[in-house]
Design an enzyme around this catalytic site. Structure first.
Site, PDB file in Angstrom:
ATOM      1  N   ASN A 109       0.874  -1.183   0.000  1.00  0.00           N
ATOM      2  CA  ASN A 109       0.000   0.000   0.000  1.00  0.00           C
ATOM      3  C   ASN A 109       0.908   1.228   0.000  1.00  0.00           C
ATOM      4  O   ASN A 109       1.512   1.555   1.023  1.00  0.00           O
ATOM      5  CB  ASN A 109      -0.888  -0.033   1.261  1.00  0.00           C
ATOM      6  CG  ASN A 109      -1.655   1.253   1.449  1.00  0.00           C
ATOM      7  OD1 ASN A 109      -1.814   2.038   0.514  1.00  0.00           O
ATOM      8  ND2 ASN A 109      -2.134   1.477   2.668  1.00  0.00           N
ATOM      9  N   TRP A 110       0.992   1.882  -1.122  1.00  0.00           N
ATOM     10  CA  TRP A 110       1.951   2.983  -1.257  1.00  0.00           C
ATOM     11  C   TRP A 110       1.467   4.308  -0.668  1.00  0.00           C
ATOM     12  O   TRP A 110       2.213   5.282  -0.633  1.00  0.00           O
ATOM     13  CB  TRP A 110       2.312   3.173  -2.730  1.00  0.00           C
ATOM     14  CG  TRP A 110       3.272   2.139  -3.217  1.00  0.00           C
ATOM     15  CD1 TRP A 110       3.819   1.116  -2.508  1.00  0.00           C
ATOM     16  CD2 TRP A 110       3.813   2.037  -4.541  1.00  0.00           C
ATOM     17  NE1 TRP A 110       4.662   0.383  -3.303  1.00  0.00           N
ATOM     18  CE2 TRP A 110       4.678   0.921  -4.548  1.00  0.00           C
ATOM     19  CE3 TRP A 110       3.642   2.774  -5.719  1.00  0.00           C
ATOM     20  CZ2 TRP A 110       5.375   0.530  -5.693  1.00  0.00           C
ATOM     21  CZ3 TRP A 110       4.330   2.385  -6.851  1.00  0.00           C
ATOM     22  CH2 TRP A 110       5.195   1.272  -6.833  1.00  0.00           C
ATOM     23  N   LYS A 111       0.201   4.378  -0.307  1.00  0.00           N
ATOM     24  CA  LYS A 111      -0.354   5.636   0.240  1.00  0.00           C
ATOM     25  C   LYS A 111      -0.038   6.780  -0.721  1.00  0.00           C
ATOM     26  O   LYS A 111      -0.054   6.561  -1.932  1.00  0.00           O
ATOM     27  CB  LYS A 111       0.195   5.878   1.654  1.00  0.00           C
ATOM     28  CG  LYS A 111       0.085   4.609   2.503  1.00  0.00           C
ATOM     29  CD  LYS A 111       0.379   4.802   3.948  1.00  0.00           C
ATOM     30  CE  LYS A 111       0.256   3.461   4.654  1.00  0.00           C
ATOM     31  NZ  LYS A 111       0.310   3.558   6.088  1.00  0.00           N
ATOM     32  N   HIS A 123      -9.249   1.681   4.999  1.00  0.00           N
ATOM     33  CA  HIS A 123      -7.929   1.799   5.625  1.00  0.00           C
ATOM     34  C   HIS A 123      -8.031   2.766   6.809  1.00  0.00           C
ATOM     35  O   HIS A 123      -8.796   3.733   6.768  1.00  0.00           O
ATOM     36  CB  HIS A 123      -6.899   2.300   4.611  1.00  0.00           C
ATOM     37  CG  HIS A 123      -5.508   2.259   5.158  1.00  0.00           C
ATOM     38  ND1 HIS A 123      -5.006   3.262   5.954  1.00  0.00           N
ATOM     39  CD2 HIS A 123      -4.544   1.309   5.068  1.00  0.00           C
ATOM     40  CE1 HIS A 123      -3.775   2.924   6.324  1.00  0.00           C
ATOM     41  NE2 HIS A 123      -3.476   1.756   5.799  1.00  0.00           N
ATOM     42  N   GLU A 133      -6.307   5.150   7.760  1.00  0.00           N
ATOM     43  CA  GLU A 133      -6.109   6.576   7.439  1.00  0.00           C
ATOM     44  C   GLU A 133      -7.380   7.170   6.816  1.00  0.00           C
ATOM     45  O   GLU A 133      -7.683   8.344   7.018  1.00  0.00           O
ATOM     46  CB  GLU A 133      -4.885   6.738   6.521  1.00  0.00           C
ATOM     47  CG  GLU A 133      -3.602   6.553   7.331  1.00  0.00           C
ATOM     48  CD  GLU A 133      -2.464   5.867   6.603  1.00  0.00           C
ATOM     49  OE1 GLU A 133      -2.427   5.902   5.354  1.00  0.00           O
ATOM     50  OE2 GLU A 133      -1.602   5.277   7.285  1.00  0.00           O
ATOM     51  N   GLU A 180      -5.467  -4.524  10.547  1.00  0.00           N
ATOM     52  CA  GLU A 180      -4.381  -3.555  10.719  1.00  0.00           C
ATOM     53  C   GLU A 180      -4.616  -2.768  12.002  1.00  0.00           C
ATOM     54  O   GLU A 180      -5.372  -1.784  12.009  1.00  0.00           O
ATOM     55  CB  GLU A 180      -4.346  -2.586   9.529  1.00  0.00           C
ATOM     56  CG  GLU A 180      -4.028  -3.255   8.219  1.00  0.00           C
ATOM     57  CD  GLU A 180      -3.339  -2.286   7.257  1.00  0.00           C
ATOM     58  OE1 GLU A 180      -2.273  -2.630   6.753  1.00  0.00           O
ATOM     59  OE2 GLU A 180      -3.859  -1.176   7.053  1.00  0.00           O
ATOM     60  N   GLY A 210       2.753   2.364  10.590  1.00  0.00           N
ATOM     61  CA  GLY A 210       3.748   3.426  10.428  1.00  0.00           C
ATOM     62  C   GLY A 210       4.484   3.791  11.704  1.00  0.00           C
ATOM     63  O   GLY A 210       5.161   4.811  11.772  1.00  0.00           O
ATOM     64  N   SER A 220       3.538  -2.058  10.216  1.00  0.00           N
ATOM     65  CA  SER A 220       4.988  -2.148  10.422  1.00  0.00           C
ATOM     66  C   SER A 220       5.573  -3.506  10.032  1.00  0.00           C
ATOM     67  O   SER A 220       6.466  -4.022  10.711  1.00  0.00           O
ATOM     68  CB  SER A 220       5.354  -1.781  11.869  1.00  0.00           C
ATOM     69  OG  SER A 220       5.022  -0.424  12.110  1.00  0.00           O
ATOM     70  N   GLY A 244       3.006  -1.098   4.155  1.00  0.00           N
ATOM     71  CA  GLY A 244       3.116   0.305   3.777  1.00  0.00           C
ATOM     72  C   GLY A 244       4.560   0.666   3.478  1.00  0.00           C
ATOM     73  O   GLY A 244       5.100   0.368   2.413  1.00  0.00           O
ATOM     74  N   GLY A 245       5.232   1.272   4.452  1.00  0.00           N
ATOM     75  CA  GLY A 245       6.589   1.795   4.279  1.00  0.00           C
ATOM     76  C   GLY A 245       7.570   0.838   3.606  1.00  0.00           C
ATOM     77  O   GLY A 245       8.312   1.227   2.697  1.00  0.00           O
TER      78      GLY A 245
HETATM   79  P1  PGA Z   1       3.102   0.348   7.501  1.00  0.00           P
HETATM   80  O1  PGA Z   1       1.641   0.618   6.867  1.00  0.00           O
HETATM   81  O2  PGA Z   1       3.569  -0.984   6.953  1.00  0.00           O
HETATM   82  O3  PGA Z   1       3.955   1.491   7.030  1.00  0.00           O
HETATM   83  O4  PGA Z   1       2.922   0.295   8.969  1.00  0.00           O
HETATM   84  C1  PGA Z   1       0.705  -0.417   6.693  1.00  0.00           C
HETATM   85  C2  PGA Z   1      -0.566   0.111   6.113  1.00  0.00           C
HETATM   86  O5  PGA Z   1      -0.947   1.245   6.440  1.00  0.00           O
HETATM   87  O6  PGA Z   1      -1.250  -0.572   5.320  1.00  0.00           O
END
Ligand code: PGA
Length: 262
Positions: free
Chosen positions: A12-14, A110, A112, A178, A184, A224, A245-246
């Site tokens: 997930n590149w956001k 998600h 966010e 999640e 993050g 994470s 994500g990251g």
């Molecule tokens: P993260 O993000 O791996 O950077 O914690 C995961 C996500 O938001 O899907």
């Protein structure tokens, strides 16, 4: 992980990676697939239906991702969608439009979207319903806040988030657990906590739809995830894949996670 289900490893590149960076990432993944060493093994595992690889770029980079693919080994997801098909909804994108650009999946709910953009369970119910009627499969995210976990309400919150979409949930979709406190933050859930929550989600789904109907349902863990914790998370019985994500933003760290899945 359960050998009957195809593991799903999704990035997930956001709001990261522009068109050029997206093309470079996809090209380097395709080159890696063509190599004989581990890249070749991952590519083989994809062909054998053991792993599915998904990248969710920004809307503006979806076309770049789709057109940079050389094989059929990378699926593309969008990070959000609106439930109406067309009309006066400035800034929104429909599921048919996503399908037209080549998306197989769409991430919905998600944390966010829930916490920064105030998406409610009611709105997400409509989005899920529309996605399940479309040809784009939802990856539906649920997860508790730290204070909800610490006050012992994790299962109640997960149950409510699932139940708010109860009439739409089915086994064709993917659910991602999640925990908001792990996203993050560098604080991955322990294998045990992640397994407990994913096991709870599976049991809730089985109770609602029956074991046979939910046999193919995939439940992912996200929060994470990195190359040094991915293999152990994937060993858990009820974790069928990862939403990253990251650590999915750069081809080399994403490749290390893919390696850990085979
Ligand atoms: P993260 O993000 O791996 O950077 O914690 C995961 C996500 O938001 O899907």
């Amino acid at each position: 992980m359960n050998a009957k289900r195809t593991q799903l490893i999704a990035g997930n590149w956001k709001m990261n990676n522009n068109m050029k960076e997206t093309a470079a990432f996809i090209e380097s993944l395709e080159e890696w697939f063509a190599e004989d060493a581990t890249g070749g093994k991952v590519s083989q595992a994809v062909s054998q239906g053991k792993i599915e690889i998904v990248i969710a770029p920004t809307y503006t980079s979806i076309y770049s991702a789709v057109s940079s693919r050389r094989s059929d080994k990378i699926e593309i997801a969008a990070q959000n969608a609106y439930y109406e098909a067309a009309g006066a909804f400035t800034g929104e994108i429909s599921l048919d439009m996503l399908e037209e650009t080549g998306c197989k999946y769409v991430i919905l709910g998600h944390s966010e979207r829930r916490h920064i953009f105030n998406e409610t369970n009611e709105l997400l119910e409509k989005k899920l319903s529309a996605a399940l009627k479309s040809r784009v499969l939802p990856i539906f995210c649920i997860g508790e806040l730290l204070e909800e976990r610490e006050s012992g309400n994790m299962k109640q919150i997960l149950g409510e988030q699932l139940k708010s979409a109860w009439k739409n949930l089915n086994a064709n979709m993917v659910i991602a657990y999640e925990p908001v406190w792990a996203i993050g933050t560098g604080k991955t859930a322990s294998n045990q906590d992640a397994e407990e929550a994913c096991g709870f989600i599976r049991t809730e789904m089985e109770n609602r739809f029956g074991a046979a109907a939910t046999e193919s349902l995939r439940i992912l863990y996200g929060g994470s995830v990195k190359a040094d914790n991915s293999a152990d998370l994937l060993k858990q019985k009820n974790i069928d894949g990862l939403l990253i994500g990251g650590a999915s933003l750069k081809a080399d760290s994403f490749q290390m996670i893919l390696k850990s899945a085979i």
